[in-house]
Design a protein around this motif. Structure first.
Motif, PDB file in Angstrom:
ATOM      1  N   LEU A   1     -23.197  20.819 -15.547  1.00  0.00           N
ATOM      2  CA  LEU A   1     -23.463  20.745 -14.105  1.00  0.00           C
ATOM      3  C   LEU A   1     -23.563  19.284 -13.681  1.00  0.00           C
ATOM      4  N   GLY A   2     -22.891  18.960 -12.604  1.00  0.00           N
ATOM      5  CA  GLY A   2     -22.910  17.589 -12.092  1.00  0.00           C
ATOM      6  C   GLY A   2     -22.090  17.542 -10.821  1.00  0.00           C
ATOM      7  N   LEU A   3     -21.761  16.354 -10.373  1.00  0.00           N
ATOM      8  CA  LEU A   3     -21.001  16.242  -9.132  1.00  0.00           C
ATOM      9  C   LEU A   3     -19.574  16.729  -9.355  1.00  0.00           C
ATOM     10  N   PRO A   4     -19.048  17.454  -8.377  1.00  0.00           N
ATOM     11  CA  PRO A   4     -17.704  18.016  -8.535  1.00  0.00           C
ATOM     12  C   PRO A   4     -16.631  16.939  -8.460  1.00  0.00           C
TER      13      PRO A   4
ATOM     14  N   SER B   1     -20.123   7.707 -15.914  1.00  0.00           N
ATOM     15  CA  SER B   1     -18.791   7.830 -16.547  1.00  0.00           C
ATOM     16  C   SER B   1     -18.229   6.465 -16.889  1.00  0.00           C
ATOM     17  N   PHE B   2     -18.295   5.541 -15.914  1.00  0.00           N
ATOM     18  CA  PHE B   2     -17.621   4.267 -16.189  1.00  0.00           C
ATOM     19  C   PHE B   2     -18.457   3.327 -17.059  1.00  0.00           C
ATOM     20  N   LEU B   3     -19.734   3.603 -17.201  1.00  0.00           N
ATOM     21  CA  LEU B   3     -20.554   2.753 -18.066  1.00  0.00           C
ATOM     22  C   LEU B   3     -20.531   3.216 -19.518  1.00  0.00           C
TER      23      LEU B   3
ATOM     24  N   SER C   1     -20.519  12.299 -11.568  1.00  0.00           N
ATOM     25  CA  SER C   1     -19.345  13.162 -11.699  1.00  0.00           C
ATOM     26  C   SER C   1     -19.380  13.907 -13.033  1.00  0.00           C
ATOM     27  N   ARG C   2     -19.019  15.176 -12.961  1.00  0.00           N
ATOM     28  CA  ARG C   2     -18.920  15.953 -14.213  1.00  0.00           C
ATOM     29  C   ARG C   2     -17.818  15.389 -15.101  1.00  0.00           C
ATOM     30  N   VAL C   3     -16.870  14.696 -14.470  1.00  0.00           N
ATOM     31  CA  VAL C   3     -15.728  14.179 -15.229  1.00  0.00           C
ATOM     32  C   VAL C   3     -16.152  12.914 -15.984  1.00  0.00           C
ATOM     33  N   GLY C   4     -16.216  13.043 -17.269  1.00  0.00           N
ATOM     34  CA  GLY C   4     -16.503  11.875 -18.104  1.00  0.00           C
ATOM     35  C   GLY C   4     -17.946  11.415 -18.078  1.00  0.00           C
ATOM     36  N   GLY C   5     -18.821  12.199 -17.520  1.00  0.00           N
ATOM     37  CA  GLY C   5     -20.217  11.777 -17.380  1.00  0.00           C
ATOM     38  C   GLY C   5     -21.065  12.096 -18.606  1.00  0.00           C
TER      39      GLY C   5
ATOM     40  N   VAL D   1     -22.183  14.861 -24.168  1.00  0.00           N
ATOM     41  CA  VAL D   1     -22.754  15.951 -24.978  1.00  0.00           C
ATOM     42  C   VAL D   1     -21.622  16.791 -25.573  1.00  0.00           C
ATOM     43  N   ASN D   2     -20.629  17.120 -24.735  1.00  0.00           N
ATOM     44  CA  ASN D   2     -19.495  17.926 -25.229  1.00  0.00           C
ATOM     45  C   ASN D   2     -18.797  17.234 -26.401  1.00  0.00           C
TER      46      ASN D   2
END
Ligand SMILES: Cc1ncc(C[n+]2csc(CCOP(=O)(O)OP(=O)(O)O)c2C)c(N)n1
Ligand SMILES: CC(=O)[C@@H](O)[C@H](O)COP(=O)(O)O
Ligand SMILES: [Mg+2]
Length: 628
Positions: free
Chosen positions: A579-582, A427-429, A554-558, A563-564
């Motif tokens: 699917l990813g870390l909650p 996410s942060f990269l 993390s699913r958030v921003g990953g 893809v979305n």
């Protein structure tokens, strides 16, 4: 009182209040029993070890002299806080430490009122204790604030930022500088050299003293006349050094300092591994341990023919790259062993930099090297790169400098828990312009991605997990990959509907393949989180009824979010399951246990996809799409 077979005192001391009722004369015996308990327990279960043998007397003296929990003890990192845990009601549960639902790996406010601050990353203790001291001042409360920081922790910039500030505003606080002349590996830095010279000059001779002294003895002789000059300049009164295994000396110092006004620093000399010969002889090996023989210190023999760890794959690749190209430089912020750089440090000492626990400096050091045409490879754990984030953006990415980040411990790391999971890097990269972000699905891919990074004229990151690869054959001469291109690893065999494609990233490719057989799903190894393979994603969106993205970030921003975003930009209505870390912090346990717990193991992934396939809402967009 609890009877513990083989121990006479340990069961009588379950709280600091009970400790303080013990006559002083019994403390040395208690120290012996605590050490034995640590050796026996950690020999059975593993954990952070050598540092804890060094803090037994320190923990006893602190809890004996101070009025804990009213007085605030803040342990830096917390890997050396097991004796503190033992003295604060957690001895019986020590054998659960770092295990699923067991004691926390480090100090944690939710676990005990004696854990005044949550830790895991280093060099935070002085800032936190300063905050507590400032709060006491504002609230008019009489309580002391004590930070206990190692010589390794003291190499981190935050420690100096905090002292500079606390010294300026004159807070009533104590810093206990626990100097064992070791970080995980030999400590580094000019301050370290100064300390080692001082120890030598005073004839205090801790066994690890002088280990890395390189320059001539006379060099800093003048400074040794006032050994605490640096701390004094920062506004702290310097005391010591005192022998950190001498309870009388420690208690005398704490009694003297506990009500002293203004910032105080007590320099304490300890021995990492104290009291267990193999650990004293090799504190690096015993920093963090798996099970071992509590008598001999021997570890069980490794089974031959195992699969190589990603860390090793990286280390071997870096040596090979450095052999071929004299411009390749390796950097670590104090994680030589954990990042696989031992061999590189021996073979290429001129091109190896241990920056200390100073991630910010390590990243900008790499940027400086790149400015001069060198090819820096900055090996860094995902969780610790969080410390160097601004440097990554401001010093590396904005200037588009070709630094390769070899990011180990991506995803869940297991026993070190929430402070150490590499949950956020994708996410942060991926939001940073100029960055190339890659995640290998096996060790050969890892080598190829590292080679790709080295071939680029922009910053790049290769992010891989803790643990072993798959045991695949590796190319001797890894070829760079085509930038931003993924690959299909599994095609659907039948024409069963709904058709599912799993877009998997890095370590999640393998579980995707496992789930795919039952679903007859397409599996793409996306390889690049950035640049994303837009062509492949759009093609899969056209050909399938459900896209599943799968990552151990993390699913958030990953990666799934990437893809979305792409699908939305192209007005693609295909249903997507990310699917990813909650979006909550995950505690400690084995990686396997944790992945199963959050449904990211093979069966969990399969269950979630099957559930999604059964859900009604899938039919509607499908119907719309087929009309369209
Ligand atoms: C920001 C950060 N970087 C790296 C680490 C990894 N790490 C944990 S303990 C340690 C060495 C600490 O040395 P020191 O403070 O002297 O403690 P000792 O083990 O010698 O008692 C390192 C590098 C960390 N916890 N936090
Ligand atoms: C306390 C700390 O931060 C390190 O000791 C860390 O536990 C090392 O982790 P690895 O075992 O993954 O190298
Ligand atoms: Mg140390």
């Amino acid at each position: 009182m609890v009877e513990i077979p083989g121990y006479t005192l340990l069961g009588r001391v379950n709280t600091p209040a009970e400790l303080r009722r013990l006559p002083l004369s019994e403390l040395p015996h208690l120290a012996v029993e605590m050490r034995r308990y640590l050796i026996e327990t950690l020999g059975r279960i593993g954990g952070h070890f050598a540092a804890n043998l060094g803090t037994v007397e320190l923990s006893l003296a602190l809890h004996y002299a101070f009025d804990t929990p009213r007085d605030r003890l803040v342990w830096d990192v917390g890997h050396q806080a097991y004796p503190h845990k033992m003295l604060t009601g957690r001895r019986a549960r020590l054998e659960t430490i770092r295990r699923l639902n067991g004691l926390m790996p480090f100090c944690h406010r939710g676990e005990s009122e004696y854990d005044t601050f949550g830790v895991g990353h280093s060099s935070t203790s002085i800032s936190a204790a300063a905050g507590m001291a400032a709060a006491a001042r504002i609230k008019g409360e009489k309580r002391r604030a004590v930070a206990i920081i190692g010589d390794g922790g003291m190499t981190g910039g935050m420690a100096f930022e905090a002292m500079n500030h606390a010294g300026h505003i004159g807070l009533d606080m104590l810093v206990v500088y626990n100097d064992n002349d070791m970080s995980i590996s030999e400590n580094v830095g000019a301050l370290r050299n100064h300390s080692a010279r001082l120890v030598k000059k005073l004839g205090l001779g801790a066994p690890h003293g002088n280990r890395a002294l390189q320059d001539d003895e006379e060099h800093n002789e003048a400074h040794l006349e006032n050994p605490g000059a640096l701390f004094e300049t920062l506004g702290f009164s310097y005391h010591g050094p005192v022998d950190g295994h001498d309870l009388d000396a420690l208690l005398a110092a704490f009694e003297r300092l506990k009500d002293a006004k203004g910032p105080q620093l007590l320099h304490v000399l300890t021995v990492k591994g104290k009291g267990f010969d193999p650990a004293e002889a090799d504190p690096i090996k015993y920093h963090g341990v798996t099970q071992f023989d509590p008598v001999t210190g021997a570890f069980p023999a490794k089974k031959p023919g195992g699969k190589p760890a990603y860390t090793q794959v990286f280390g071997d690749w870096l040596c090979q790259a450095a052999d071929r190209d004299p411009k390749v430089v390796g950097i670590t912020p104090a994680m030589r062993e954990g990042s696989g750089l031992v061999e590189f440090s021996k073979r290429f000492p001129e091109r190896y930099f241990d920056a200390g626990i100073a991630e910010q400096h390590a990243v900008t050091l790499a940027a400086g090297l790149a400015c001069e045409g060198l090819k820096p490879v900055c090996a860094i754990y995902s969780t610790f790169l969080q410390r160097g984030y601004d440097q990554l953006i401001h010093d590396v990415a904005i200037q588009n400098l070709p630094v390769v980040f070899a990011i180990d411990r991506g995803g869940l790391v297991g026993a070190d828990g929430a402070t150490h999971h590499g949950a956020f890097d994708l996410s942060f990269l991926r939001c940073i312009p100029n960055m190339v972000v890659m995640a290998p699905s096996d060790e050969n891919e890892c080598r190829r991605m590292l080679a790709t990074g080295l071939s680029l004229s922009q910053p790049s990151a290769v992010r891989y997990p803790r643990g072993n690869g798959l045991g695949v054959e590796m190319d001797e001469d890894p070829r760079p990959l085509t930038l931003g291109k993924g690959r299909i690893l599994r095609e659907a065999i039948g024409r069963r509907r709904p058709r599912v494609a799993i877009l998997a990233f890095g370590a999640m490719v393998q579980p995707a393949l496992e789930a795919a057989d039952i679903l007859d799903a397409v599996v793409a190894d996306m390889r690049f989180v950035k640049p994303l393979d837009a062509e492949l994603v759009l093609q899969l969106a056209q050909e399938n009824d459900l896209l599943v993205t799968l990552e151990d970030n993390s699913r958030v921003g990953g990666a799934g979010s990437a893809v979305n975003e792409l699908l939305a930009q192209h007005h693609q209505l295909v249903p997507v399951l990310n699917l990813g870390l909650p979006d909550h912090f995950i505690e400690h346990g084995t990686r396997e246990e944790l992945m199963a717990q959050i449904g990211l193991d093979g069966p969990g992934i399969l269950r979630t996809i099957q559930k999604r396939l059964r859900s009604k809402d899938l039919d509607e967009p499908l119907a719309k799409r087929s009309q369209g």
